[in-house]
Design a protein around this motif. Structure first.
Motif, PDB file in Angstrom:
ATOM      1  N   ARG A   1      -0.851   4.369  10.275  1.00  0.00           N
ATOM      2  CA  ARG A   1       0.492   4.498   9.676  1.00  0.00           C
ATOM      3  C   ARG A   1       0.540   5.259   8.355  1.00  0.00           C
ATOM      4  O   ARG A   1       1.387   4.977   7.488  1.00  0.00           O
ATOM      5  N   GLN A   2      -0.331   6.243   8.190  1.00  0.00           N
ATOM      6  CA  GLN A   2      -0.190   7.093   7.002  1.00  0.00           C
ATOM      7  C   GLN A   2       1.088   7.927   7.101  1.00  0.00           C
ATOM      8  O   GLN A   2       1.546   8.230   8.204  1.00  0.00           O
ATOM      9  N   GLY A   3       1.636   8.300   5.965  1.00  0.00           N
ATOM     10  CA  GLY A   3       2.757   9.240   5.927  1.00  0.00           C
ATOM     11  C   GLY A   3       2.201  10.658   5.871  1.00  0.00           C
ATOM     12  O   GLY A   3       1.164  10.887   5.246  1.00  0.00           O
ATOM     13  N   CYS A   4       2.891  11.619   6.515  1.00  0.00           N
ATOM     14  CA  CYS A   4       2.310  12.958   6.678  1.00  0.00           C
ATOM     15  C   CYS A   4       3.284  14.062   6.269  1.00  0.00           C
ATOM     16  O   CYS A   4       4.493  13.908   6.423  1.00  0.00           O
TER      17      CYS A   4
ATOM     18  N   VAL B   1      23.728   1.481  -5.750  1.00  0.00           N
ATOM     19  CA  VAL B   1      22.294   1.581  -6.036  1.00  0.00           C
ATOM     20  C   VAL B   1      21.618   2.345  -4.884  1.00  0.00           C
ATOM     21  O   VAL B   1      21.830   2.032  -3.719  1.00  0.00           O
ATOM     22  N   GLY B   2      20.855   3.391  -5.225  1.00  0.00           N
ATOM     23  CA  GLY B   2      20.159   4.178  -4.204  1.00  0.00           C
ATOM     24  C   GLY B   2      21.009   5.255  -3.575  1.00  0.00           C
ATOM     25  O   GLY B   2      20.587   5.878  -2.596  1.00  0.00           O
ATOM     26  N   TYR B   3      22.181   5.516  -4.131  1.00  0.00           N
ATOM     27  CA  TYR B   3      23.058   6.550  -3.545  1.00  0.00           C
ATOM     28  C   TYR B   3      22.416   7.938  -3.600  1.00  0.00           C
ATOM     29  O   TYR B   3      22.579   8.745  -2.690  1.00  0.00           O
ATOM     30  N   GLY B   4      21.657   8.216  -4.641  1.00  0.00           N
ATOM     31  CA  GLY B   4      21.052   9.550  -4.803  1.00  0.00           C
ATOM     32  C   GLY B   4      19.798   9.700  -3.947  1.00  0.00           C
ATOM     33  O   GLY B   4      19.692   9.121  -2.856  1.00  0.00           O
ATOM     34  N   GLY B   5      18.837  10.464  -4.465  1.00  0.00           N
ATOM     35  CA  GLY B   5      17.611  10.698  -3.711  1.00  0.00           C
ATOM     36  C   GLY B   5      16.894   9.408  -3.349  1.00  0.00           C
ATOM     37  O   GLY B   5      16.230   9.330  -2.308  1.00  0.00           O
ATOM     38  N   ALA B   6      17.016   8.373  -4.195  1.00  0.00           N
ATOM     39  CA  ALA B   6      16.256   7.134  -3.984  1.00  0.00           C
ATOM     40  C   ALA B   6      16.506   6.516  -2.605  1.00  0.00           C
ATOM     41  O   ALA B   6      15.599   5.940  -2.012  1.00  0.00           O
ATOM     42  N   GLY B   7      17.730   6.625  -2.106  1.00  0.00           N
ATOM     43  CA  GLY B   7      18.051   5.990  -0.826  1.00  0.00           C
ATOM     44  C   GLY B   7      17.981   6.933   0.360  1.00  0.00           C
ATOM     45  O   GLY B   7      18.304   6.538   1.489  1.00  0.00           O
ATOM     46  N   ARG B   8      17.596   8.185   0.126  1.00  0.00           N
ATOM     47  CA  ARG B   8      17.656   9.188   1.206  1.00  0.00           C
ATOM     48  C   ARG B   8      16.285   9.754   1.552  1.00  0.00           C
ATOM     49  O   ARG B   8      16.170  10.553   2.475  1.00  0.00           O
ATOM     50  N   ASN B   9      15.260   9.438   0.771  1.00  0.00           N
ATOM     51  CA  ASN B   9      14.025  10.234   0.878  1.00  0.00           C
ATOM     52  C   ASN B   9      13.129   9.812   2.040  1.00  0.00           C
ATOM     53  O   ASN B   9      13.466   8.943   2.836  1.00  0.00           O
ATOM     54  N   VAL B  10      11.969  10.452   2.132  1.00  0.00           N
ATOM     55  CA  VAL B  10      11.051  10.211   3.253  1.00  0.00           C
ATOM     56  C   VAL B  10      10.304   8.891   3.074  1.00  0.00           C
ATOM     57  O   VAL B  10       9.906   8.256   4.055  1.00  0.00           O
ATOM     58  N   GLY B  11      10.116   8.496   1.822  1.00  0.00           N
ATOM     59  CA  GLY B  11       9.397   7.254   1.553  1.00  0.00           C
ATOM     60  C   GLY B  11       7.902   7.445   1.376  1.00  0.00           C
ATOM     61  O   GLY B  11       7.135   6.494   1.521  1.00  0.00           O
ATOM     62  N   LEU B  12       7.483   8.682   1.046  1.00  0.00           N
ATOM     63  CA  LEU B  12       6.066   8.941   0.767  1.00  0.00           C
ATOM     64  C   LEU B  12       5.807   8.600  -0.697  1.00  0.00           C
ATOM     65  O   LEU B  12       6.410   9.207  -1.586  1.00  0.00           O
ATOM     66  N   VAL B  13       4.922   7.642  -0.925  1.00  0.00           N
ATOM     67  CA  VAL B  13       4.599   7.234  -2.303  1.00  0.00           C
ATOM     68  C   VAL B  13       3.389   8.062  -2.727  1.00  0.00           C
ATOM     69  O   VAL B  13       2.252   7.702  -2.460  1.00  0.00           O
ATOM     70  N   ASN B  14       3.659   9.205  -3.348  1.00  0.00           N
ATOM     71  CA  ASN B  14       2.601  10.176  -3.640  1.00  0.00           C
ATOM     72  C   ASN B  14       1.931   9.925  -4.987  1.00  0.00           C
ATOM     73  O   ASN B  14       2.503   9.275  -5.860  1.00  0.00           O
ATOM     74  N   ALA B  15       0.740  10.530  -5.128  1.00  0.00           N
ATOM     75  CA  ALA B  15      -0.043  10.345  -6.354  1.00  0.00           C
ATOM     76  C   ALA B  15      -0.158  11.636  -7.153  1.00  0.00           C
ATOM     77  O   ALA B  15      -1.196  11.914  -7.711  1.00  0.00           O
ATOM     78  N   GLY B  16       0.860  12.439  -7.156  1.00  0.00           N
ATOM     79  CA  GLY B  16       0.804  13.680  -7.916  1.00  0.00           C
ATOM     80  C   GLY B  16       2.023  14.515  -7.576  1.00  0.00           C
ATOM     81  O   GLY B  16       2.888  14.062  -6.832  1.00  0.00           O
ATOM     82  N   MET B  17       2.072  15.723  -8.108  1.00  0.00           N
ATOM     83  CA  MET B  17       3.189  16.612  -7.792  1.00  0.00           C
ATOM     84  C   MET B  17       2.765  17.557  -6.665  1.00  0.00           C
ATOM     85  O   MET B  17       1.645  17.506  -6.191  1.00  0.00           O
ATOM     86  N   TRP B  18       3.687  18.457  -6.259  1.00  0.00           N
ATOM     87  CA  TRP B  18       3.348  19.437  -5.223  1.00  0.00           C
ATOM     88  C   TRP B  18       2.292  20.409  -5.714  1.00  0.00           C
ATOM     89  O   TRP B  18       1.449  20.871  -4.969  1.00  0.00           O
ATOM     90  N   VAL B  19       2.396  20.769  -6.990  1.00  0.00           N
ATOM     91  CA  VAL B  19       1.517  21.815  -7.514  1.00  0.00           C
ATOM     92  C   VAL B  19       0.091  21.279  -7.592  1.00  0.00           C
ATOM     93  O   VAL B  19      -0.152  20.078  -7.593  1.00  0.00           O
ATOM     94  N   MET B  20      -0.865  22.193  -7.643  1.00  0.00           N
ATOM     95  CA  MET B  20      -2.279  21.826  -7.771  1.00  0.00           C
ATOM     96  C   MET B  20      -2.490  21.055  -9.082  1.00  0.00           C
ATOM     97  O   MET B  20      -1.850  21.367 -10.091  1.00  0.00           O
ATOM     98  N   PRO B  21      -3.420  20.092  -9.092  1.00  0.00           N
ATOM     99  CA  PRO B  21      -3.702  19.394 -10.354  1.00  0.00           C
ATOM    100  C   PRO B  21      -3.975  20.349 -11.514  1.00  0.00           C
ATOM    101  O   PRO B  21      -3.503  20.128 -12.626  1.00  0.00           O
TER     102      PRO B  21
END
Ligand SMILES: Cc1cc2nc3c(=O)[nH]c(=O)nc-3n(C[C@H](O)[C@H](O)[C@H](O)COP(=O)(O)OP(=O)(O)OC[C@H]3O[C@@H](n4cnc5c(N)ncnc54)[C@H](O)[C@@H]3O)c2cc1C
Length: 429
Positions: free
Chosen positions: A279-282, A63-83
Motif C-alpha cells: 500500500r505505498q503511494g506512487c 475545514v479542508g475546503y482548500g488543497g487540504a481536502g482535495r489532495n492525493v494524500g501522499l505524506v512526502n519527506a521533501g519537495m519536488w526539487v532535488m535535495p
C-alpha cells in the motif's frame, strides 16, 4: 462541499464528519487570528492553543475546503526539487534546516495522528517514485545518491523489485522512500481541527475574511457579520487565497497548477491480487506526472495534472481510464466512483515561502504540491515563533517579500491546455 461532487470527491464520501463549527456573528478578541482552515492553519491553531494562546481560525468555507481536502494524500519527506537544489537556492544553513524539517515531516505527521488518535487511514509504509524509461531511472539514481548522502532511508529498487511492490512491470525502477506514506487528507485535517478545538482554539467556518485592518497595536479581521481583534495574524490560505480578501499578493506570487483524481469503487480481493500489496503511494517521473494509491476500502485513486473545468473533465477522465488499464490491465473495465480536482500553488523556484506581510502578520505558503508534512510542521514553527521560542531567523525558511509571478495567466493557461493535449495522446511507458 458546496454541493459540488468535483470539489472533494472520495475524501468527502469517506471522511469522518467535520467538527461542529458555525460562522462568526460577533466581535471577539484573541491573541492570534488565523486565516484559513487547512493543514497550516489548523496545525498552527493546535500548537498555539496547547500553549495557552487564544487562537481563532477564520475559514471561508469549511475545514479542508482548500488543497487540504482535495489532495492525493501522499505524506512526502521533501519537495519536488532535488535535495541539492534546496541548499543551492537557500544557502547551506536554511537549505539544511529545511531538508531536516521536511525529511522529519512524515514522522511528525504520523506522530500527531497517533497522539490525537486521528482516524485518517494512516499508512506509514513509504512512497514509490516510479521511473519511466532510462531518463526517469537516471533521475531517481541521482535522488537516491543525494538522499542517502544525507542519511535518509531511501532505496532505488530495480525493475523487478519495483514490479513486485507495484504489481505492474511498466516502470524501469522505483525509489522507495521509507520515511513517507499515505493518509486520507480530509480526515486528517478534520482531525487536526478537532484536536485544536479540544485544546481551546476557536474555529469559525463559512466566514471569509474580507479585510484585515490596523487596530491600535494590533489587527482587526473583518467578516460579513463579525470581527476578531488580536495582536497577531497568520495568513494560512496558500493556493486558495482570495483576491477579494486580505493580502492577495499571496495569490499573485503563485502559478496555479490544476490536479485531478479519480477513484474506483472498492476493488475485490481478486482484482487487487498483487497490486500494491504493501500500500505505498506512487507517482512517476514524467513532467505531466501521474499518481496513484489505494484507500483503506481498496479503491484505486489515480490522478494527474489537469482541471475538470470545460472540456477538461471528459479528456482527463478518459485518460485516467486508459492509464489505469495500461498500468493494471486487470482494472481496465472498473468504473470510477468519485472524481475531483483542485489547484496547487507553484512558486518560481518550487520552494515554499515565509513572509512577514506587516508587523506581526506572517504567512507560510507555496508548498508546490507538497503540503501535508510542511503545513503540519510549519504550523508548529508558526506557534514557536509567536510564542517567542524562535526568532524569524531561526525558522526553516528565510524571510522574503512576495513577488508577483511572471507570466502568471499565460503559465496557468499553458499548464491547463498542455495537460489536455498530453492526455489526448496514447498512454505509453
Ligand atoms: C489535487 C491536489 C493534490 C495534492 N496532492 C498532495 C499530496 O499528495 N501530498 C501533499 O503533501 N500535498 C499535496 N497537495 C498540496 C496540499 O494539498 C497543499 O499544499 C496544502 O493543502 C496546503 O495547506 P494549507 O493549509 O496551507 O492551505 P489549504 O489547505 O489550501 O487551505 C487554505 C484555506 O484558506 C481558506 N481561505 C482562503 N482565503 C480565505 C479568506 N480570505 N478568509 C478565510 N479563509 C480563507 C480556504 O478556503 C482554504 O480552506 C495537493 C494539492 C492538490 C490541490
Amino acid at each position: 462541499m458546496l454541493n459540488d461532487p468535483h470539489s472533494h470527491g472520495l475524501w468527502e464520501i469517506s471522511a469522518p464528519a467535520a467538527p461542529q463549527t458555525s460562522s462568526l456573528t460577533a466581535s471577539l478578541t484573541a491573541d492570534v487570528i488565523i486565516v484559513g482552515g487547512g493543514f497550516t492553519g489548523c496545525s498552527a491553531a493546535l500548537h498555539l492553543a496547547e500553549n495557552g494562546v487564544k487562537a481563532v481560525v477564520l475559514e471561508a468555507v469549511e475545514v479542508g475546503y482548500g488543497g487540504a481536502g482535495r489532495n492525493v494524500g501522499l505524506v512526502n519527506a521533501g519537495m519536488w526539487v532535488m535535495p541539492s537544489d534546496l541548499t543551492r537556492t537557500l544557502g547551506t544553513d536554511y537549505g539544511q534546516r529545511l531538508l531536516t524539517a521536511l525529511g522529519d515531516g512524515p514522522q511528525y505527521v504520523y506522530g500527531v495522528i497517533n497522539k490525537y488518535g486521528i482516524p485518517c487511514e494512516a499508512e506509514p509504509v513509504g512512497t514509490l517514485h516510479c521511473a519511466v524509461g532510462q531518463k526517469g531511472l537516471e533521475e531517481l539514481q541521482q535522488r537516491e545518491a543525494e538522499w542517502q548522502g544525507l542519511g535518509a532511508p531511501v532505496v532505488l529498487l530495480n525493475a523487478s523489485d519495483a514490479a513486485a511492490k507495484l504489481g505492474t512491470s511498466v516502470y524501469t525502477g522505483a525509489l522507495w522512500d521509507k520515511r513517507a506514506g499515505t493518509i486520507q487528507p480530509l480526515a486528517y485535517v478534520r482531525g487536526l481541527a478537532k484536536a485544536a478545538l479540544a485544546a481551546g482554539a476557536r474555529i469559525f467556518t463559512g466566514t471569509p475574511v474580507l479585510a484585515v485592518e490596523r487596530s491600535g497595536n494590533g489587527w482587526t479581521a473583518r467578516t460579513a457579520n463579525g470581527s476578531v481583534t488580536a495582536p497577531w495574524v497568520v495568513m494560512a490560505s496558500d493556493a486558495y487565497t482570495r483576491m477579494d480578501g486580505p493580502w492577495p499578493a499571496l495569490r499573485q506570487e503563485q502559478v496555479h497548477l490544476p490536479y485531478f483524481n479519480c477513484a474506483t469503487r472498492p476493488l475485490s480481493a481478486e482484482q487487487l491480487a498483487g497490486i500494491l500489496p504493501e500500500r505505498q503511494g506512487c507517482w512517476d517521473t514524467r513532467s505531466v506526472l501521474h499518481s496513484y494509491r489505494l484507500d483503506h476500502a481498496g479503491r484505486m485513486v489515480i490522478g494527474s495534472v489537469g482541471s475538470f473545468a470545460g472540456t477538461g473533465h471528459a479528456v482527463h477522465r478518459a485518460w485516467a481510464k486508459r492509464a489505469l488499464a495500461a498500468i493494471y490491465p486487470s482494472l481496465a473495465n472498473v468504473e470510477f466512483e468519485a472524481e475531483w480536482y483542485g489547484k496547487i500553488g507553484l512558486t518560481a523556484d518550487n520552494l515554499p515561502r515565509f513572509h512577514r506581510l506587516a508587523e506581526n502578520v506572517i504567512s507560510f505558503s507555496g508548498y508546490n504540491g507538497r503540503g501535508i508534512s510542511p503545513g503540519t510542521v510549519f504550523g508548529r514553527e508558526i506557534a514557536d515563533h509567536i510564542l517567542g521560542r524562535k526568532g524569524a531567523e531561526d525558522l526553516p525558511l528565510p524571510l522574503t517579500d512576495p513577488h508577483d509571478a511572471k507570466w502568471q495567466k499565460a503559465q496557468e493557461a499553458f499548464y491547463s491546455l498542455g495537460a489536455q493535449v498530453s492526455h489526448l495522446m496514447p498512454v505509453t511507458f
